[in-house]
Write a protein that holds these residues in place. Structure first.
Motif, PDB file in Angstrom:
ATOM      1  N   VAL A 136      32.017  29.501 -22.626  1.00 32.33           N
ATOM      2  CA  VAL A 136      30.837  30.106 -23.050  1.00 32.33           C
ATOM      3  C   VAL A 136      29.850  29.310 -23.873  1.00 32.33           C
ATOM      4  N   GLY A 137      28.609  29.536 -23.961  1.00 32.74           N
ATOM      5  CA  GLY A 137      27.559  28.810 -24.399  1.00 32.74           C
ATOM      6  C   GLY A 137      27.042  29.650 -25.534  1.00 32.74           C
ATOM      7  N   VAL A 138      26.685  29.204 -26.692  1.00 33.41           N
ATOM      8  CA  VAL A 138      25.819  29.817 -27.569  1.00 33.41           C
ATOM      9  C   VAL A 138      24.296  29.395 -27.418  1.00 33.41           C
ATOM     10  N   THR A 139      23.480  30.479 -27.704  1.00 30.81           N
ATOM     11  CA  THR A 139      22.125  30.486 -27.706  1.00 30.81           C
ATOM     12  C   THR A 139      21.600  30.126 -29.020  1.00 30.81           C
ATOM     13  N   LEU A 140      21.065  29.016 -29.235  1.00 28.21           N
ATOM     14  CA  LEU A 140      20.330  28.613 -30.433  1.00 28.21           C
ATOM     15  C   LEU A 140      19.028  29.054 -30.795  1.00 28.21           C
ATOM     16  N   PRO A 141      18.861  29.258 -32.014  1.00 25.66           N
ATOM     17  CA  PRO A 141      17.382  29.843 -32.505  1.00 25.66           C
ATOM     18  C   PRO A 141      16.390  28.636 -31.995  1.00 25.66           C
ATOM     19  N   ASP A 142      15.127  28.935 -31.623  1.00 23.10           N
ATOM     20  CA  ASP A 142      14.310  27.994 -31.290  1.00 23.10           C
ATOM     21  C   ASP A 142      13.995  26.952 -32.223  1.00 23.10           C
ATOM     22  N   TRP A 143      14.124  27.314 -33.749  1.00 22.92           N
ATOM     23  CA  TRP A 143      13.902  26.043 -34.476  1.00 22.92           C
ATOM     24  C   TRP A 143      14.800  24.891 -34.589  1.00 22.92           C
ATOM     25  N   LEU A 144      16.275  25.198 -33.859  1.00 25.52           N
ATOM     26  CA  LEU A 144      17.185  24.376 -33.684  1.00 25.52           C
ATOM     27  C   LEU A 144      16.919  23.328 -32.483  1.00 25.52           C
ATOM     28  N   MET A 145      16.085  23.724 -31.437  1.00 18.84           N
ATOM     29  CA  MET A 145      15.744  23.099 -30.281  1.00 18.84           C
ATOM     30  C   MET A 145      14.724  21.939 -30.470  1.00 18.84           C
ATOM     31  N   GLY A 146      14.846  21.437 -29.207  1.00 18.88           N
ATOM     32  CA  GLY A 146      13.737  19.874 -29.487  1.00 18.88           C
ATOM     33  C   GLY A 146      14.443  18.908 -30.095  1.00 18.88           C
ATOM     34  N   SER A 147      13.554  17.960 -30.136  1.00 16.37           N
ATOM     35  CA  SER A 147      13.800  16.520 -30.850  1.00 16.37           C
ATOM     36  C   SER A 147      12.959  16.065 -31.870  1.00 16.37           C
ATOM     37  N   VAL A 148      13.214  14.943 -32.590  1.00 19.67           N
ATOM     38  CA  VAL A 148      11.993  14.429 -33.279  1.00 19.67           C
ATOM     39  C   VAL A 148      11.883  12.800 -32.754  1.00 19.67           C
ATOM     40  N   ALA A 149      10.796  12.351 -32.360  1.00 18.93           N
ATOM     41  CA  ALA A 149      10.419  11.164 -31.859  1.00 18.93           C
ATOM     42  C   ALA A 149      10.266  10.190 -32.922  1.00 18.93           C
ATOM     43  N   LEU A 150      11.122   9.328 -33.051  1.00 23.54           N
ATOM     44  CA  LEU A 150      11.102   8.231 -34.033  1.00 23.54           C
ATOM     45  C   LEU A 150      10.225   7.120 -33.233  1.00 23.54           C
ATOM     46  N   THR A 151      10.544   6.769 -32.165  1.00 19.13           N
ATOM     47  CA  THR A 151       9.626   5.685 -31.278  1.00 19.13           C
ATOM     48  C   THR A 151       9.339   6.047 -29.889  1.00 19.13           C
ATOM     49  N   ASP A 152       8.906   5.562 -28.972  1.00 15.75           N
ATOM     50  CA  ASP A 152       8.859   5.929 -27.648  1.00 15.75           C
ATOM     51  C   ASP A 152      10.214   5.933 -27.005  1.00 15.75           C
ATOM     52  N   LEU A 153      11.130   5.140 -27.357  1.00 19.78           N
ATOM     53  CA  LEU A 153      12.329   5.221 -26.756  1.00 19.78           C
ATOM     54  C   LEU A 153      13.591   6.094 -27.413  1.00 19.78           C
ATOM     55  N   ILE A 154      13.198   6.425 -28.801  1.00 22.10           N
ATOM     56  CA  ILE A 154      14.404   7.073 -29.554  1.00 22.10           C
ATOM     57  C   ILE A 154      13.967   8.340 -30.030  1.00 22.10           C
ATOM     58  N   GLY A 223      33.962  24.715 -35.946  1.00 22.38           N
ATOM     59  CA  GLY A 223      33.725  25.657 -34.650  1.00 22.38           C
ATOM     60  C   GLY A 223      32.277  25.793 -34.576  1.00 22.38           C
ATOM     61  N   SER A 224      31.417  26.521 -35.542  1.00 23.12           N
ATOM     62  CA  SER A 224      30.150  26.854 -35.260  1.00 23.12           C
ATOM     63  C   SER A 224      29.512  25.459 -35.080  1.00 23.12           C
ATOM     64  N   ALA A 225      29.501  24.362 -35.743  1.00 27.55           N
ATOM     65  CA  ALA A 225      28.930  23.220 -35.669  1.00 27.55           C
ATOM     66  C   ALA A 225      28.986  22.904 -33.986  1.00 27.55           C
ATOM     67  N   PHE A 226      30.298  22.890 -33.576  1.00 29.07           N
ATOM     68  CA  PHE A 226      30.623  22.424 -32.358  1.00 29.07           C
ATOM     69  C   PHE A 226      29.911  23.039 -31.274  1.00 29.07           C
ATOM     70  N   THR A 227      29.558  24.377 -31.427  1.00 27.94           N
ATOM     71  CA  THR A 227      28.631  25.174 -30.470  1.00 27.94           C
ATOM     72  C   THR A 227      27.363  24.534 -30.192  1.00 27.94           C
ATOM     73  N   MET A 228      27.055  23.677 -31.185  1.00 24.79           N
ATOM     74  CA  MET A 228      25.765  23.292 -30.761  1.00 24.79           C
ATOM     75  C   MET A 228      25.601  21.705 -29.788  1.00 24.79           C
ATOM     76  N   ILE A 229      26.980  21.270 -29.893  1.00 22.02           N
ATOM     77  CA  ILE A 229      26.928  19.983 -28.786  1.00 22.02           C
ATOM     78  C   ILE A 229      27.856  20.103 -27.757  1.00 22.02           C
ATOM     79  N   GLY A 230      28.544  21.401 -27.434  1.00 23.18           N
ATOM     80  CA  GLY A 230      29.247  21.505 -26.567  1.00 23.18           C
ATOM     81  C   GLY A 230      29.501  22.910 -26.146  1.00 23.18           C
ATOM     82  N   SER A 231      30.050  23.351 -25.053  1.00 22.02           N
ATOM     83  CA  SER A 231      30.603  24.682 -24.567  1.00 22.02           C
ATOM     84  C   SER A 231      31.717  25.180 -25.261  1.00 22.02           C
ATOM     85  N   THR A 232      32.141  26.368 -25.289  1.00 22.24           N
ATOM     86  CA  THR A 232      33.252  26.718 -26.089  1.00 22.24           C
ATOM     87  C   THR A 232      34.426  27.390 -24.918  1.00 22.24           C
ATOM     88  N   GLY A 233      35.404  26.942 -25.117  1.00 19.66           N
ATOM     89  CA  GLY A 233      36.334  27.328 -24.049  1.00 19.66           C
ATOM     90  C   GLY A 233      37.866  27.637 -24.852  1.00 19.66           C
TER      91      GLY A 233
END
Length: 308
Positions: A136-154, A223-233
């Motif tokens: 199962v996967g956890v739905t994260l709040p919108d403010w935890l989604m997306g990314s910060v662009a440091l450069t064009d590649l990173i 375990g809570s942190a793990f839900t951000m990077i992987g699904s739970t089984g």
């Protein structure tokens, strides 16, 4: 392996994998902190530590589902409550397990290994019966989604930054608890000389029980942190238990600094090698390197000078 990339691309790849490794580092640190507290304090080999982590992940999943269904207005902030509940649930289960099983197995490390391995199988089946065999996967709040662009590649994922900030906060809290509180002084006294600690009035059984539960509670936060990077089984915790033991042994049992340094080294090595090699080969090379270092320095990276 590197000939197909320009220097700029190679630098970007190493930077991206380095940030990906920091997310893995965060999970390793949170898992290993709890395990190091338990193993370093009581010598208990807790093979069910991964299942305490998964309990925290499932608690987070339940909070996510209930909040989305019954209190959607609170969804942006539910994750903080979920982490607190994950800690409480894992802490409470740790108290129960220590009282009902572990306290009878002190100074019997092989027995604790077998007993906690059996406990891990029981908890896996319990999770499978309650939540099903599918991940199962956890739905994260919108403010935890997306990314910060440091450069064009990173680009750095925001949830990765949050997990890293959480990790440093928890590590700082554990340090403050262990080195700047009455309970921490009691824990270190019991670690250095259990008989003398009991002679001066410290309730060593209570210290053991709370220490075990605290380690399990930190695993729940992992375990809570793990839900951000992987699904739970039901069996997801077993994927991390070997790496977590590796982190604790390589860093030096009962050493907070050694645990953090070991987690950083192993996570960065695995993350970088996995991009250029297969995941299994990355683990093999990392394991062989750590084993080679331990053959030269069996006490780990850092040690504590204590009298038994």
């Amino acid at each position: 392996m590197f000939g197909d990339y320009t220097l700029g691309e190679l630098g970007a790849i190493l930077a991206m994998q380095g940030f990906a490794g920091l997310s893995l580092f965060s999970v390793f640190v949170l898992m290993a902190l709890g395990l190091a507290i338990i193993f370093g304090q009581m010598g208990v080999i807790n093979m069910a530590h991964g299942e305490f982590m998964i309990l925290g992940a499932y608690v987070t999943f339940i909070c996510s589902s209930l909040t989305a269904s019954y209190a959607p207005a609170l969804f942006p902030v539910y994750f903080f409550a979920a982490m607190a509940l994950a800690f409480v649930a894992s802490f409470a289960l740790g108290l129960l397990v220590e009282w009902s099983m572990i306290r009878f197995l002190y100074h019997r490390p092989l027995d604790t290994l077998l007993a906690t391995w059996g406990l891990s199988l029981i908890l896996q089946q319990l999770y499978r019966s309650v939540f099903g065999a599918r991940e199962v996967g956890v739905t994260l709040p919108d403010w935890l989604m997306g990314s910060v662009a440091l450069t064009d590649l990173i680009e750095i994922p925001i949830n990765g930054l949050f997990v890293m900030a959480l990790t440093f906060l928890i590590a700082g809290g554990v340090y403050a608890l262990m080195y700047h509180s009455t309970f921490g002084r009691q824990v270190r006294a019991v670690l250095q000389n259990r008989v003398m600690a009991g002679a001066v009035g410290i309730n060593t059984r209570r210290v053991d029980r709370i220490t075990f539960a605290l380690g399990c509670g930190i695993a729940g936060i992992a375990g809570s942190a793990f839900t951000m990077i992987g699904s739970t089984g039901p069996t997801a915790g077993q994927l991390y238990i070997v790496d977590t033991f590796l982190v604790v042994v390589f860093g030096g049992a009962a050493s907070l600094l050694g645990t953090i340094a070991s987690a950083f080294t192993i996570s960065q090595a695995q993350s970088t090698l996995e991009f250029f090699l297969s995941g299994s080969m990355a683990k093999v090379l990392t394991l062989l390197t750590v084993v080679g270092i331990l053959m030269l320095r069996p006490q780990g990276l850092f040690t504590l000078n204590i009298r038994r």
